[in-house]
Design a protein around this motif. Structure first.
Motif, short mmCIF file in Angstrom:
data_model
loop_
_atom_site.label_atom_id
_atom_site.label_comp_id
_atom_site.label_asym_id
_atom_site.label_seq_id
_atom_site.Cartn_x
_atom_site.Cartn_y
_atom_site.Cartn_z
N SER A 101 52.65 51.69 80.82
CA SER A 101 52.56 50.23 80.86
C SER A 101 52.61 49.72 79.43
O SER A 101 51.97 50.25 78.53
CB SER A 101 51.26 49.78 81.54
OG SER A 101 50.15 50.24 80.82
N SER A 147 52.07 46.44 77.01
CA SER A 147 51.35 45.16 76.98
C SER A 147 51.41 44.57 75.57
O SER A 147 51.44 45.30 74.57
CB SER A 147 49.89 45.34 77.38
OG SER A 147 49.79 45.85 78.69
N GLU A 177 43.07 37.26 89.21
CA GLU A 177 42.88 38.69 89.02
C GLU A 177 42.90 39.41 90.37
O GLU A 177 42.30 38.94 91.34
CB GLU A 177 41.56 38.98 88.30
CG GLU A 177 41.52 38.50 86.87
CD GLU A 177 40.21 38.85 86.18
OE1 GLU A 177 40.08 38.54 85.00
OE2 GLU A 177 39.32 39.43 86.85
N GLN A 204 42.56 45.52 92.01
CA GLN A 204 43.00 46.75 91.38
C GLN A 204 44.41 46.55 90.82
O GLN A 204 45.15 45.67 91.26
CB GLN A 204 42.96 47.94 92.35
CG GLN A 204 43.80 47.80 93.60
CD GLN A 204 43.57 48.92 94.58
OE1 GLN A 204 42.58 48.91 95.30
NE2 GLN A 204 44.45 49.90 94.58
N LEU A 205 44.71 47.34 89.84
CA LEU A 205 46.01 47.18 89.16
C LEU A 205 47.16 47.76 89.97
O LEU A 205 48.28 47.21 89.98
CB LEU A 205 45.95 47.83 87.77
CG LEU A 205 47.18 47.68 86.89
CD1 LEU A 205 47.44 46.20 86.58
CD2 LEU A 205 47.03 48.48 85.60
N SER A 212 56.43 44.82 91.80
CA SER A 212 55.57 44.09 90.85
C SER A 212 55.33 42.68 91.37
O SER A 212 56.29 41.96 91.67
CB SER A 212 56.23 44.04 89.46
OG SER A 212 56.37 45.35 88.93
N CYS A 217 49.91 42.77 89.46
CA CYS A 217 49.59 44.07 90.04
C CYS A 217 50.89 44.75 90.48
O CYS A 217 51.94 44.11 90.54
CB CYS A 217 48.63 43.95 91.23
SG CYS A 217 49.38 43.26 92.72
#
Length: 849
Positions: free
Chosen positions: A191, A193, A241, A244-245, A319, A334
């Motif tokens: 990932s 970022s 949010e 979980q990712l 995604s 997520c």
């Protein structure tokens, strides 16, 4: 006493097992090579013949060949040195995608005896693909209230290479606010970022422009860039949010449309509209994801909308972003990993290659007929395939490698019993329920070349009129071969010989495929009456077999030569004969003679003489003999006759159309005793020559009449004898004769409006001669018009008789070469007699049906 025997038996069995194991390993060994992708044509891969234990000299005799399923001709073997080399461009990414292992499986086959080797060529990766970002410009909206260390996910670049060549590193332009962070999860997912280093101040900087660069680990390294446009906004300071990712979901590939995949739930601590969340796929969205799934923007439910296929996509990475509705929208992200579970929905596939067809009937047991490969797109037990053959055929399947079989001959063949086999291969997988597929191959049994081409008869007779156009078709020969395929392909050629001073090929030619015989130049009856030659027929077998047939080409005369006067006049014009005649001669006295010859033959060379009328209508005291050309007096000459007489004699032949010539005769009338001696002597010499020529013509006419009478009498006698014999049942009765002559220039027939009774002695109808009786009433008359009859003449018999000459023309329709022709007489007899018939040249035999 039995223990030593038992030990000896065990020892023999052990040795036999070791030998079988060695033979199996020698026939099923595997060799491994490696070659880098994008290698140039001719790049050395390995000494495959040496590594497989084969001698270079036996590669070609043992039919050394390489098969590769679905790989085309990427690799090739040089049969001279046994080296495996690169034959065409190899693209690892095209072959295997991002798979860690990429190999080309080769099946090496040699015959006599049959051996199959399996070679695996590993394709190693090179750094030939640069990193690729999904888009060239990325816009990011960040609220100024976001605290430091806030992470903003970025779409990383993708690299089609593998290993080190696909190990990407990223860097961003130096700045005070942002830095990059790359993390790898336990699922081997990386990932990327963008991390905020310090608080943002929109009043100070409203937009940041950064260049993100991705570099792979290859040497030399390849790079790619994307422009990051970061917009700083005020307002909403809390992003939604997820709990979980990464979410993991398993779906059956036969799931119905609309099936629920997952229901997402993102939370936002804000209140009011800032807490209202809208769900969507994060861009850019994969086309495969858009095809298979859709997301409810309000509830966050993801459902299927297209068919899921394990064989096309085993895993979907979706995604999702959740965006609130604040004045400054904020987003949470997520990833959903949808794993597709395989079911047995694909039947096996059977591919038959390298067909060694047709199979000779003398092929040895164990001969490889075809190579068979099977595959199943399913996985696990669903993709495990077994093969079988339909029973009751002389073949069997031999497994050479996983999912590879050879179809070999298991019994002797007999083409006379079975000329073709339909072999059906059945492949069945191990699923529940199991699926199957079949493939058939037609195995043709080839014959050996044991039959030579054969003609219907050993000799043909062909009639061609002279002055034919060059290249005209005169006949067609045809031979049949009882063999099959190439062994039955017949080609024709002339058997060359000399015809006088010239070669036969300057007169005629034969088409190699159709057997059509052509006359290459106009034929001249006066030069060549009969052309006899042979045509050879040869098949395409190995070794070839052949035979020949004889053609007798009779050149028929046409009236193409005008009468020629003797002696010829100056420049080829009419001859002028000068003669002195005494007035004292009486009636019937021959005073001069016109002599002419015709280069034609038969009726075309029969000349007649006519005296043209005198100008003014006065009657001439002279006449000319119709066939002798002698000019004689019709009465006694007197003083009233002009002293100089100019006679014009017209000489015509009896051709169609008639050709003619003219001769001028100048006669000087003198009183008795006044003629000069020289003239008297000339007259005496001319009279002597004329008398000799008259004698020759008389003898010639007598001979022609005698031969014609004898021939007609023979025909009448033969016809009377044939029809006077007592008829037998089934062989005598009214028939309709049909005259057919197999000639490219047509055939001629004579007929009547009545049926004749043609009888033979014993046995079935046979080939015989047919004659026409001169006592029959004429078929043509001015009142009745042309008579039409049919007769059949078989010109394929080798025995011939002398020519028949009648005085009719014919109108024939149809094709020659043995097909019946319809003929009609066009004119009445020239001489007005009762002999009825048409002019026939080279008449052969007549078949009475």
């Amino acid at each position: 006493r039995n223990e030593p025997n038992s030990y000896f038996l065990q020892t023999r069995l052990l040795l036999l097992a070791l030998l079988l194991l060695a033979a199996w390993e020698s026939g099923s060994g595997q060799v491994h090579y490696s070659v880098p992708e994008e290698a140039k044509h001719g790049t050395f891969v390995g000494r495959i013949a040496q590594d497989l234990g084969l001698e270079l000299a036996e590669l070609v005799p043992r039919l050394f060949r390489v098969a590769s399923k679905g790989r085309g001709d990427l690799l090739e073997v040089n049969l001279q040195n046994g080296i495996l080399f690169v034959n065409s461009r190899i693209d690892r990414e095209e072959l295997c995608g991002r798979s860690a292992e990429c190999s080309i499986h080769l099946e090496v086959i040699v015959d006599r005896p049959l051996q199959v080797f399996h070679v695996e060529v590993e394709v190693t990766d090179i750094n030939d693909n640069p990193p690729v970002f999904p888009e060239s410009e990325k816009r990011i909206i960040i609220a100024e209230s976001r605290p430091p260390e806030t992470r903003f996910p970025l779409d990383g670049a993708s690299d089609a290479d593998i290993g080190v060549n696909s190990a990407l590193t990223y860097r961003v332009d130096p700045n005070d606010y942002f830095t990059l962070d790359t993390q790898n999860s336990r699922e081997q997912m990386s990932s990327l970022s963008l991390v905020l280093r310090k608080s943002l101040d929109r009043e100070e900087i409203q937009e940041h422009s950064l260049l993100l660069t991705a570099s792979d680990g290859g040497k030399p390294e390849l790079t790619s860039t994307v422009q990051l446009l970061i917009t700083i906004l005020d307002v909403n300071d809390n992003a939604p949010e997820f709990d979980q990712l990464i979410y993991k979901v398993r779906m059956l590939e036969n799931s119905l449309n609309g099936s629920l995949v997952i229901k997402l739930n993102a939370t936002d601590p804000d209140d009011g509209t800032n807490a209202d969340i809208t769900y969507s796929f994060r861009r850019p969205v994969s086309p495969a994801v858009l095809y298979a799934f859709y997301i409810n923007p309000d509830s966050g439910e993801i459902r299927t909308k297209g068919k899921l296929d394990f064989e096309e996509n085993k895993l979907y990475e979706i995604s999702v972003e959740a965006i609130d509705k604040g004045n400054i929208p904020m987003a949470g992200h997520c990833t959903i990993l949808v794993e597709i579970v395989d079911i047995n929905d694909n039947a096996p596939e059977v591919t038959i290659t390298s067909l060694a067809l047709p199979v000779r009937e003398d092929a040895q047991v164990g001969t490889v007929i075809a190579l068979i490969s099977v595959s199943d797109r399913d996985s696990g037990a669903n993709g495990q395939v077994t093969c079988s053959l339909m029973p009751h055929n002389p073949f069997k399947l031999v497994s050479t490698f996983k999912n590879y079989y050879s179809l070999v001959l298991d019994n002797t063949l007999n083409r006379e019993s079975v000329a073709n086999y339909e072999v059906v291969v059945t492949a069945r997988d191990g699923g529940l329920p199991s699926l199957s597929a079949t493939a058939s191959v037609s195995v043709e049994v080839a014959d050996v070349n044991d039959n030579a081409p054969a003609f219907a008869q050993p000799e043909y007779t062909v009639f061609v009129k002279e002055n034919n156009p060059p290249g005209c078709h005169i006949f067609t020969v045809s031979a049949r071969d009882a063999d099959a395929q190439e062994n039955a392909l017949v080609s024709y050629s002339l058997v060359e010989r000399r015809v006088g001073e010239r070669a036969l090929s300057s007169y005629v030619s034969v088409h190699a495929e159709s057997g059509k015989v052509y006359a290459l130049q106009p034929l001249d009856h006066e030069e060549l009456e009969l052309l006899q030659f042979q045509v050879s027929a040869r098949d395409a077998g190995v070794p070839p077999l052949g035979s020949s047939v004889t053609l007798q080409v009779f050149v028929l005369d046409e009236n193409d030569n005008a009468p020629a006067l003797l002696p010829p006049g100056p420049g080829g014009g009419p001859s002028a004969v000068s003669q002195v005649v005494s007035r004292s001669v009486g009636a019937g006295h021959v005073v001069a003679k016109v002599r002419a010859v015709d280069a034609d033959s038969g009726y075309n060379a029969w000349l007649s003489y006519e005296l043209q009328p005198v100008a003014g209508g006065a009657r001439s005291p002279f006449r000319v003999g119709l066939y002798t050309g002698e000019i004689s007096t019709t009465r006694a000459l007197d003083e009233a006759d002009a002293p100089r007489q100019r006679l014009l004699v017209l000489v015509k032949d009896h051709g169609e159309p008639a050709l003619m010539a003219t001769a001028t005769v100048l006669l000087s009338l003198e009183d008795s005793g006044q003629a000069p001696k020289a003239s008297s002597r000339a007259l005496s010499g001319a009279a002597g020559a004329e008398t000799a020529l008259v004698d020759v013509n008389v003898y010639l006419i007598i001979a022609i009449c005698a031969v014609s009478s004898l021939f007609v009498l023979t025909l009448l006698l033969y016809t009377a004898l044939r029809c006077s014999a007592p008829p037998s049942e089934g062989t005598c009765g009214p028939v309709k004769p049909r005259l057919v002559c197999s000639s490219a220039v047509g055939s001629w027939s004579y007929s009547q409006q009545k049926q004749q009774r043609v009888c033979s002695g014993e046995g079935p109808p046979k080939t015989d001669l047919m004659a026409f009786s001169p006592s029959l009433p004429p078929c043509l008359s001015s009142a009745e018009g042309p008579g039409e009859i049919e007769a059949e003449l078989d010109c394929s018999e080798s025995d011939t008789i002398e020519r028949l000459h009648f005085y009719f023309s014919l109108s024939c329709s149809g094709e020659g070469n043995g097909n019946p022709l319809q003929c009609s007489c066009l004119e009445n007899p020239r001489d007005g007699g009762s002999l009825v018939g048409c002019r026939l040249m080279g008449l052969h035999r007549v078949r009475h049906n």
